[in-house]
Each structure stands twice: as structure tokens, then as C-alpha cells.
Design a protein around this motif. Sequence first.
Motif, short mmCIF file in Angstrom:
data_model
loop_
_atom_site.label_atom_id
_atom_site.label_comp_id
_atom_site.label_asym_id
_atom_site.label_seq_id
_atom_site.Cartn_x
_atom_site.Cartn_y
_atom_site.Cartn_z
N ALA A 11 4.65 -1.02 0.41
CA ALA A 11 3.79 -1.82 1.24
C ALA A 11 3.60 -1.03 2.91
O ALA A 11 4.50 -0.28 3.05
N ASP A 12 2.63 -0.73 3.72
CA ASP A 12 2.21 0.11 4.46
C ASP A 12 3.06 -1.26 5.86
O ASP A 12 2.66 -2.17 5.92
N PRO A 13 4.17 -0.65 6.65
CA PRO A 13 4.92 -1.04 7.49
C PRO A 13 4.12 -1.32 8.53
O PRO A 13 3.19 -0.99 8.66
N PRO A 14 4.18 -2.83 9.80
CA PRO A 14 3.45 -2.81 11.11
C PRO A 14 3.50 -2.05 11.59
O PRO A 14 3.98 -1.36 11.61
N GLN A 15 1.59 -1.64 12.29
CA GLN A 15 1.04 -0.78 12.72
C GLN A 15 2.07 -0.83 14.52
O GLN A 15 1.67 -2.54 15.16
N PRO A 16 2.31 0.27 15.12
CA PRO A 16 3.02 -0.35 15.92
C PRO A 16 2.14 -0.14 17.11
O PRO A 16 0.88 -0.03 17.03
N LEU A 51 -0.10 13.84 12.04
CA LEU A 51 -1.22 13.13 11.56
C LEU A 51 -0.91 11.43 11.36
O LEU A 51 -1.88 10.76 10.78
N ALA A 52 0.04 10.93 11.96
CA ALA A 52 0.41 9.93 11.53
C ALA A 52 -0.48 9.09 12.34
O ALA A 52 -1.44 7.92 12.60
N ARG A 53 0.03 9.43 13.69
CA ARG A 53 -0.83 8.78 15.17
C ARG A 53 -3.09 9.70 15.37
O ARG A 53 -3.67 8.15 15.03
N ARG A 54 -3.59 10.08 13.77
CA ARG A 54 -4.82 10.63 13.28
C ARG A 54 -5.39 9.59 12.43
O ARG A 54 -6.35 9.45 12.37
N ALA A 55 -4.12 9.65 11.47
CA ALA A 55 -4.49 8.56 10.83
C ALA A 55 -4.64 7.37 10.42
O ALA A 55 -4.76 6.53 10.43
N GLY A 56 -4.05 6.86 11.61
CA GLY A 56 -4.01 5.50 12.21
C GLY A 56 -2.63 4.87 10.55
O GLY A 56 -2.41 3.57 10.78
N LEU A 57 -1.41 5.77 10.90
CA LEU A 57 -0.54 5.17 10.13
C LEU A 57 0.39 5.24 10.79
O LEU A 57 1.05 6.44 11.95
N LYS A 59 4.54 6.16 11.27
CA LYS A 59 4.75 8.39 10.67
C LYS A 59 5.80 7.56 9.99
O LYS A 59 5.98 8.32 9.23
N SER A 60 6.75 6.63 9.64
CA SER A 60 7.49 7.02 8.29
C SER A 60 6.47 6.63 6.99
O SER A 60 7.28 7.45 5.68
N THR A 61 5.68 5.75 7.35
CA THR A 61 4.63 5.57 5.68
C THR A 61 4.00 7.09 5.29
O THR A 61 3.73 7.95 5.05
N ALA A 62 3.36 8.31 6.92
CA ALA A 62 2.78 9.22 6.54
C ALA A 62 3.69 10.60 6.13
O ALA A 62 3.19 10.72 5.57
N LEU A 66 2.87 11.90 2.84
CA LEU A 66 3.54 13.65 3.24
C LEU A 66 4.34 14.18 2.20
O LEU A 66 4.77 14.90 1.04
N GLY A 67 5.16 13.99 1.94
CA GLY A 67 6.55 13.91 0.94
C GLY A 67 6.20 13.90 -0.59
O GLY A 67 6.19 15.46 -0.91
N ILE A 68 5.19 13.34 -0.88
CA ILE A 68 5.00 12.95 -2.47
C ILE A 68 3.83 13.66 -2.31
O ILE A 68 3.44 14.79 -3.60
N LEU A 69 3.01 13.82 -1.27
CA LEU A 69 1.65 15.33 -1.79
C LEU A 69 2.35 16.96 -1.76
O LEU A 69 2.09 17.30 -2.72
N GLN A 70 3.68 17.09 -1.15
CA GLN A 70 4.21 18.42 -0.94
C GLN A 70 4.26 18.59 -2.34
O GLN A 70 4.69 19.45 -3.16
N ARG A 71 5.46 17.67 -3.02
CA ARG A 71 5.96 17.84 -4.18
C ARG A 71 5.25 18.36 -5.56
O ARG A 71 5.57 18.47 -6.35
N ASN A 72 3.62 17.57 -4.58
CA ASN A 72 2.54 17.74 -5.81
C ASN A 72 1.94 19.02 -5.56
O ASN A 72 0.44 19.60 -5.94
#
Length: 284
Positions: A11-16, A51-57, A59-62, A66-72
Motif C-alpha cells: 500500500a502507498d504510505p501516508p502522503q507528506p 515525478l512524485a510531486r507531479r503524480a501526487g505520490l 517519493k518512495s512509492t514513485a 519506477l523500478g518495476i516499470l524499468q525492469r519491464n
Amino acid sequence: MPVAASLSEHADPPQPCGATAVPDQQTAVDKALVLLKSLAEEGRDVGVSELARRAGLTKSTAFRLLGILQRNDVVERVGSNYRLGTQLFDLGRHVYGPAPEVLQERVLPHLVDLYELTHETVHLAVLRGTEIVYVNKIHGHRAARSPSRIGARLPAYCTGVGKALLAFDPDAAEASIAAGLQTRTEYTLSDPDRFRADLRRIRQDGIAYDRQEAVLGLTCVAVPIMGPAGRPVAALSVAGAGHRLDLSGFAPALRRVAYAAARAITAAKARHTVPPGLDGLPVA
């Protein structure tokens, strides 16, 4: 590691404080898509914090997504930044199936012929619902400002290629009217009766005009490429600045090239080198 399985974890951790909150019902896949859209809108290599700021996520979640997307191969890492990956291009080529790609290949020589005859911007487009999709485009050094690009979609009702195709597709034409003919410029045919009258003229004359209806200063003349079933498979157009483009003067060249392109597509289908179901072509 499969993308779907990987993205469903954690799950996504709480937003800062100060970040744009992502709705709780969003899945990890939703968040990954937001990241991809943010990358596409930026049009350059972007760092994870931005990217995290723009996506509203967070930084750890972004970073994790991104790591998963990069592997694919959906994104690529360039130093500490990210950009869209080649896998998206490969997937995008199959959005509409094989037909547009084959159509592009078969008609390209004729599109080149049209450019050589006119030395103006030339397009190849197909109809998808009430929109047109630009399959190919060739332009020179004096190209006028235009929203067209390969893969782009525009409302069919206000473009030359769109009206050339809607004129022979009553259902799509009426759907366009029902959706609303929004006024994009002062020249847009936003009145249903005037629009229907223009389509009737196009069916009779076999040629469509866009007189600054989509973009001020841009004019266009278009013709359909007819399939053996008597329905268009695509449309060709010549576009340029309204103050110097002689629309009617390009009509003969457009008709000749569209006829030659139609013959090439029909011949390819007869040799079974065109996939069944190519728009407007009967399945053998």
C-alpha cells in the motif's frame, strides 16, 4: 517479474504535507499510469522527486513503481532521471491492430507522390468512431502550424480528412452531431444542418475542404481512398497556410493519388498481403 503482480503489492504510505493526495481507491497500477502520463506530459527526462510531486505520490512509492516499470522496459533510467521506454512504442504500434500499419506501408509511396506534386504538408488518416487518427504525415520546410502528428487524434467533423470519411459513414456522422459540433474557430461548421449539407456535397463531389475550421490560418483539402466495397478505407489530404494554399488547385492531384492508392490496397488484398478486416475492405 510480471508487472500486474508486482504493482499490486504494498500500500502507498501516508502522503507528506503539501503533496497532492492520491485517492485511496487507486491501485498501484493506477499510480503507475499516473507516473507514465506525467513523464509523457513533461516530454523530457525527469527525476523521481519531480515525478512524485507531479503524480501526487510519496517519493518512495514513485521510486518503487519506477523500478518495476524499468525492469519491464516501460521506462528507462538516465542517470538519476527517467524517461519513457521502448516497450511503450512497441505496444502503441498495436493499439489499432495490424490494419493501420499495413495501410501506412501500402499507401506511403503514394503519399510521397502527393508531396512531390504539391510540396505542402500531406496526411494519411483513418476514422475511429467520431475521431480521425493520423497514420502518416509528410511535410517540408514551410509547414504551417498544425495539431496533426502521427498517432494523434482529432474530432472528425472539423477536419478535411474527417469530413471526407464521415460523408460515407452516416452513423459516425450522426454520432458526431449528437456529441456536439463544438466551435473551434469562427469558421467551424457547428450548425447540424450546415454540416449535413456539407457532407452531402462531399458525397457528390468526392472532395472535402477544411477552411480554417479546426485551426485558424490552416486550410486543407482531402479525398477518401475508396475500397472495393465502395466504402473509404482512409483519407488523404493536403494542408497549408490559408493565405497561400489554392485548395481547388490540388483536387486533381489528390484524386489521382487516391485512385492509385486504392488500386494498390485492392491488389495487396487480392494477394492476401493485407490482413482481413482492413477498414472498408471485405474479408475474403
